[in-house]
Design a protein around this motif. Sequence first.
Motif, PDB file in Angstrom:
ATOM      1  N   ARG A 281      18.766 -30.500   6.316  1.00 59.81           N
ATOM      2  CA  ARG A 281      19.191 -29.214   6.889  1.00 59.81           C
ATOM      3  C   ARG A 281      20.210 -29.424   7.997  1.00 59.81           C
ATOM      4  N   ALA A 282      20.009 -30.473   8.799  1.00 57.72           N
ATOM      5  CA  ALA A 282      20.959 -30.764   9.874  1.00 57.72           C
ATOM      6  C   ALA A 282      22.317 -31.149   9.306  1.00 57.72           C
ATOM      7  N   ARG A 283      22.334 -31.894   8.187  1.00 60.95           N
ATOM      8  CA  ARG A 283      23.614 -32.261   7.561  1.00 60.95           C
ATOM      9  C   ARG A 283      24.363 -31.014   7.056  1.00 60.95           C
ATOM     10  N   ASN A 284      23.606 -30.062   6.549  1.00 63.09           N
ATOM     11  CA  ASN A 284      24.241 -28.819   6.113  1.00 63.09           C
ATOM     12  C   ASN A 284      24.864 -28.078   7.300  1.00 63.09           C
ATOM     13  N   LEU A 285      24.151 -28.077   8.424  1.00 64.89           N
ATOM     14  CA  LEU A 285      24.691 -27.420   9.625  1.00 64.89           C
ATOM     15  C   LEU A 285      25.919 -28.148  10.141  1.00 64.89           C
ATOM     16  N   ILE A 286      25.902 -29.486  10.043  1.00 61.60           N
ATOM     17  CA  ILE A 286      27.079 -30.261  10.463  1.00 61.60           C
ATOM     18  C   ILE A 286      28.260 -29.963   9.557  1.00 61.60           C
ATOM     19  N   ALA A 287      27.988 -29.886   8.282  1.00 62.70           N
ATOM     20  CA  ALA A 287      29.065 -29.581   7.342  1.00 62.70           C
ATOM     21  C   ALA A 287      29.616 -28.179   7.556  1.00 62.70           C
ATOM     22  N   PRO A 292      27.731 -30.601  15.929  1.00 67.37           N
ATOM     23  CA  PRO A 292      28.738 -31.669  15.987  1.00 67.37           C
ATOM     24  C   PRO A 292      28.392 -32.794  15.021  1.00 67.37           C
ATOM     25  N   ALA A 293      29.336 -33.713  14.855  1.00 61.97           N
ATOM     26  CA  ALA A 293      29.130 -34.807  13.902  1.00 61.97           C
ATOM     27  C   ALA A 293      27.981 -35.700  14.320  1.00 61.97           C
ATOM     28  N   ASP A 294      27.789 -35.898  15.611  1.00 62.56           N
ATOM     29  CA  ASP A 294      26.691 -36.723  16.112  1.00 62.56           C
ATOM     30  C   ASP A 294      25.878 -35.895  17.109  1.00 62.56           C
ATOM     31  N   SER A 296      22.993 -34.334  19.507  1.00 62.23           N
ATOM     32  CA  SER A 296      21.929 -34.896  20.345  1.00 62.23           C
ATOM     33  C   SER A 296      20.581 -34.342  19.906  1.00 62.23           C
ATOM     34  N   ALA A 297      19.523 -34.960  20.411  1.00 64.61           N
ATOM     35  CA  ALA A 297      18.184 -34.485  20.071  1.00 64.61           C
ATOM     36  C   ALA A 297      17.955 -33.070  20.572  1.00 64.61           C
ATOM     37  N   ASN A 298      18.539 -32.747  21.722  1.00 64.35           N
ATOM     38  CA  ASN A 298      18.380 -31.401  22.269  1.00 64.35           C
ATOM     39  C   ASN A 298      19.049 -30.364  21.372  1.00 64.35           C
ATOM     40  N   ARG A 299      20.272 -30.680  20.902  1.00 68.47           N
ATOM     41  CA  ARG A 299      20.956 -29.744  20.008  1.00 68.47           C
ATOM     42  C   ARG A 299      20.188 -29.583  18.694  1.00 68.47           C
TER      43      ARG A 299
END
Length: 323
Positions: A281-287, A292-294, A296-299
């Motif tokens: 799911r995080a990769r979809n949000l990055i795409a 952001p591409a990297d 943080s744990a907080n984000r």
Amino acid sequence: MNAHVPFPEPSDEDVENAVAELEKFVAGHAPAVPQSPTPPADTRRVRELRAEVAESHALLDLQADAAPLLVDTDRVRRSRKRAAEAARLHALAQDPAARAWQAARVRLVLTAVALTALVGALAWSTTGVHHTLTLGMVERTAAWWGAWAVEPVISAVLLVVVGARAFLAARGRVLRHRHLTVVEYGALGVTLTLNVWPYLPWQVERFDPMQLLAHAVGPLIAVGAVAVLPIIWTAFAELDHGLPAGPAAAPYPGLTPASYSGNAAATAPAGDGLTGRLAARARNLIAAGELPADPSANRLRTALGCGMDTAREVRDALRGGAA
């Protein structure tokens, strides 16, 4: 023929007389011997000076010993005690458990102050609402008495939302929902309107801005408290005190610290797939450009709505390419 006449034996008296004459002869012909003068007696000044000299010699012998300089005075011992105490307090302040306890105490104090201000503001707002609702009433009817309950009912709904945000923010979950936002700010808007309505320019013959501000203070303070408390709680929940995760963090043998569902991935078996699903799911949000591409744990925690420990697992999975 010569005849020898014997001499008579001298008597004791004759011997004594002869000895006395001899002593007198010797004393008369002996050289004169000077007699030494009698030493004078010590005066007070002599005795004091002699005592001072003796004391000085004793002091010189004692001052050569450095032992008195090595003995700590009371002031030195107090200073050393305070320094040792300060060092131990500083070391304790760096302990993860102490830092977590201090953060929890500060959060509790800030929350108590903010809630006190919120309750006080709502109490002041209650009088304004009651005044607005009873403007046309000349007698203390049931409606007049019931007007006192209008603001407490609105405040109760508002406090439910604030309390829910506090509870979840303390456990790493930010409560964001469109309906909650509408209810929260709708209640504050109604309270503000009921407080300032009789003092608006078109409601009075002579507009007094100070009257308007005085009756708007309660709702404005309530808005401020409701707005800042979730932010403060979230910031405290995001603090990383360096405490170990999992059973190693238990303060006593055999006890495991409590965890909430958002952190279940930290202690659950690796095959449950929760971290993998969240990572996908995080990769979809990055795409999509929402992260952001990297990240943080907080984000990740904010975007995925999970706990901080789970967010760290997802962050490590993204960086390591794990699914």
